[in-house]
Design a protein around this motif. Structure first.
Motif, short mmCIF file in Angstrom:
data_model
loop_
_atom_site.label_atom_id
_atom_site.label_comp_id
_atom_site.label_asym_id
_atom_site.label_seq_id
_atom_site.Cartn_x
_atom_site.Cartn_y
_atom_site.Cartn_z
N MET A 54 0.64 -1.25 0.45
CA MET A 54 0.54 -0.15 -0.20
C MET A 54 0.89 1.07 0.27
O MET A 54 0.96 2.11 -0.82
N LEU A 55 1.90 1.22 1.21
CA LEU A 55 2.49 2.41 0.37
C LEU A 55 3.97 2.62 -0.32
O LEU A 55 3.67 3.80 -0.98
N PRO A 56 4.11 1.80 -0.34
CA PRO A 56 4.34 2.33 -2.46
C PRO A 56 3.68 2.75 -3.24
O PRO A 56 3.98 3.51 -4.25
N MET A 57 2.67 2.05 -3.17
CA MET A 57 1.41 2.17 -4.21
C MET A 57 1.00 4.21 -3.89
O MET A 57 -0.01 4.79 -5.04
N ALA A 58 0.97 4.27 -2.74
CA ALA A 58 0.89 5.89 -2.64
C ALA A 58 1.88 6.90 -2.49
O ALA A 58 1.79 8.13 -2.08
N THR A 59 2.79 6.69 -3.18
CA THR A 59 4.43 7.59 -3.24
C THR A 59 3.91 9.20 -3.78
O THR A 59 3.86 10.22 -3.13
N PRO A 60 2.49 9.22 -4.89
CA PRO A 60 2.12 10.62 -5.03
C PRO A 60 1.65 10.76 -3.87
O PRO A 60 1.28 12.24 -3.81
N MET A 61 0.47 10.41 -3.40
CA MET A 61 -0.05 11.09 -2.30
C MET A 61 0.88 11.31 -1.03
O MET A 61 0.81 12.41 -0.05
N VAL A 62 2.05 10.53 -0.71
CA VAL A 62 3.23 10.60 0.45
C VAL A 62 4.19 11.97 -0.04
O VAL A 62 3.93 13.14 0.59
N ILE A 63 4.42 12.40 -1.32
CA ILE A 63 4.91 13.57 -2.32
C ILE A 63 3.65 15.09 -1.37
O ILE A 63 4.47 15.66 -1.03
N VAL A 64 2.41 14.62 -2.42
CA VAL A 64 1.12 15.50 -1.29
C VAL A 64 1.25 16.07 -0.12
O VAL A 64 1.45 17.09 0.55
N ALA A 65 1.24 14.76 0.79
CA ALA A 65 1.17 15.56 2.48
C ALA A 65 2.85 15.96 2.35
O ALA A 65 2.96 16.69 3.91
N VAL A 66 4.26 15.31 2.23
CA VAL A 66 5.36 16.31 2.39
C VAL A 66 4.80 17.57 1.51
O VAL A 66 5.47 18.74 2.95
N ILE A 67 4.76 17.81 1.15
CA ILE A 67 4.36 19.70 0.26
C ILE A 67 3.48 20.49 1.21
O ILE A 67 3.55 21.14 1.96
N LEU A 68 2.54 19.87 2.10
CA LEU A 68 1.27 20.37 2.60
C LEU A 68 2.00 20.94 4.59
O LEU A 68 2.01 21.54 4.15
N GLN A 69 2.98 19.50 4.63
CA GLN A 69 3.06 19.88 5.57
C GLN A 69 4.82 20.41 6.34
O GLN A 69 4.64 21.53 6.47
N VAL A 70 5.39 20.37 5.04
CA VAL A 70 6.23 21.13 4.70
C VAL A 70 6.13 22.87 5.01
O VAL A 70 6.72 23.08 5.50
N THR A 71 5.47 23.33 3.68
CA THR A 71 4.72 24.08 3.47
C THR A 71 4.64 25.33 4.75
O THR A 71 4.75 25.86 5.53
N GLY A 72 3.16 23.98 5.39
CA GLY A 72 3.00 24.15 6.67
C GLY A 72 3.49 24.68 7.45
O GLY A 72 3.48 25.92 8.55
N ILE A 73 4.51 23.92 7.83
CA ILE A 73 4.94 24.36 9.37
C ILE A 73 6.28 25.29 8.81
O ILE A 73 6.75 25.57 10.52
N TRP A 74 7.31 24.99 7.66
CA TRP A 74 7.94 25.89 7.63
C TRP A 74 7.30 27.56 7.73
O TRP A 74 7.99 28.80 8.42
N ASN A 75 6.14 27.50 7.08
CA ASN A 75 5.70 29.39 6.73
C ASN A 75 5.06 29.67 8.25
O ASN A 75 4.28 30.65 8.30
N ASP A 76 4.94 28.62 9.26
CA ASP A 76 4.29 28.71 10.65
C ASP A 76 4.69 29.72 11.54
O ASP A 76 6.22 30.03 11.05
N PHE A 77 4.09 30.76 12.20
CA PHE A 77 4.38 31.57 12.72
C PHE A 77 3.67 31.59 14.18
O PHE A 77 4.53 31.72 15.04
N ILE A 78 2.64 31.72 14.42
CA ILE A 78 1.90 32.34 15.65
C ILE A 78 2.16 30.58 16.20
O ILE A 78 2.20 30.84 17.65
N LEU A 79 1.90 29.48 15.55
CA LEU A 79 2.95 28.17 17.02
C LEU A 79 4.09 29.14 17.23
O LEU A 79 4.45 28.06 18.27
N GLY A 80 4.81 28.97 16.58
CA GLY A 80 5.99 29.11 16.78
C GLY A 80 6.29 30.10 18.13
O GLY A 80 6.88 29.42 18.95
N VAL A 81 5.55 31.02 17.68
CA VAL A 81 5.97 32.28 18.33
C VAL A 81 5.16 31.68 20.10
O VAL A 81 6.30 31.55 21.25
N VAL A 82 4.25 31.12 19.92
CA VAL A 82 3.61 30.74 21.76
C VAL A 82 4.39 29.30 21.94
O VAL A 82 4.59 28.98 23.08
#
Length: 303
Positions: free
Chosen positions: A213-241
């Motif tokens: 299942m996980l090898p077949m889900a490679t496109p979805m893993v890439i999507v998840a990486v993009i969403l998490q990397v951009t969301g966590i890296w660009n986060d401000f308020i959670l980092g401040v708190v």
């Protein structure tokens, strides 16, 4: 009896390639709209790059779009090594490594747990799966600001407030609902016979997930990486708190640099620090952007 046989060539020797399409007013308008839209979004980026390559003397002369003469990367070096973030002048490199320490475990944990959760909700019909999925759906749309004060109290009680562990737990928890939904929808689109055949062959639940299942889900893993990397890296308020003064991510330190009111306002250093902060999300998009649309299409319309 003789007959004249005329050999007609099957292809026109003068023809080469596709016939050019007729230029119409609609086509011209379409390209004009695309070019204007691209320039609209690229203009701030161009101004930032040009400003970061100028000296302060060149900036004071005006000419926002004037090319720097000569080009200098001094502002980039100072932004990385010696820009002042409050009372300290160690540049954004401290915040960069803090962001890496927060980003890597948060991304790995959130994607791993979400992939397993989506897999279990799709193929392993556990008791209460519908209730759990409903809770995840509700949690995905509740503003995270609602949870800040309760989490501060809980983390202070258990002693992880202001630590890397605390901020990693926060990013992991807030990323789980949406990622679990995407993985669940993706796995729901796979044939159930594949899962059943693996069970007949003696594969365990974990083996099916890990090797099939996980090898077949490679496109979805890439999507998840993009969403998490951009969301966590660009986060401000959670980092401040939650990060604490010793673990502030890059966005928090960038805010301290740009909003500093002591001394001269160094616009070239501010622009260079902003560009350095944006390099990681830009690199992720350029390296894996072609997988993004494929993964979203695979996991957003099924189930």
């Amino acid at each position: 009896m003789t007959a004249d046989i005329q050999h007609t060539p099957r292809h026109n020797p003068n023809a080469s390639g596709r016939k050019p399409k007729q230029v119409t007013a609609g086509r011209v308008g379409l390209y004009a709209f695309i070019i204007i839209t691209a320039l609209f979004f690229l203009l701030p980026l161009i101004v930032m790059i040009i400003t970061s390559l100028k000296t302060m003397d060149q900036i004071r002369q005006g000419g926002l779009f004037d090319l720097p003469s000569p080009f200098t990367f001094d502002a980039w070096v100072r932004a990385w090594t010696s820009a002042c973030t409050g009372l300290t002048c160690n540049g954004v490199k401290v915040g960069f490594w803090n962001s890496i320490r927060i980003l890597v475990p948060s991304t790995i944990l959130s994607i791993g747990i979400a992939a397993w959760t989506g897999y279990m909700l799709s193929f392993w019909r556990v008791r209460g799966a519908t209730v759990l999925f409903t809770i995840l759906m509700v949690g995905a749309f509740i503003p995270f600001q609602v949870f800040i004060y309760p989490l501060v109290r809980v983390f202070s009680t258990v002693g992880i407030f202001g630590t890397v562990t605390g901020i990693v737990i926060v990013h992991t928890a807030f990323g789980l609902p949406m990622l679990s939904l995407l993985f669940r929808n993706f796995f729901m689109g796979l044939p159930i016979d594949l899962f059943k055949a693996s069970r007949v062959d003696g594969a365990s639940i974990w083996q099916i997930f890990r090797h099939i299942m996980l090898p077949m889900a490679t496109p979805m893993v890439i999507v998840a990486v993009i969403l998490q990397v951009t969301g966590i890296w660009n986060d401000f308020i959670l980092g401040v708190v939650f990060a604490g003064p010793n673990n502030q991510p890059m966005t928090v330190q960038l805010n301290n640099i740009v909003n500093s009111v002591s001394g001269e306002k160094e616009y070239n250093v501010n622009m260079a620090a902003t560009m350095i902060t944006a390099l990681v999300p830009l690199a992720v998009y350029f390296l894996s952007g072609r997988w993004f649309v494929r993964g979203i299409a695979a996991g957003a319309v099924k189930g």
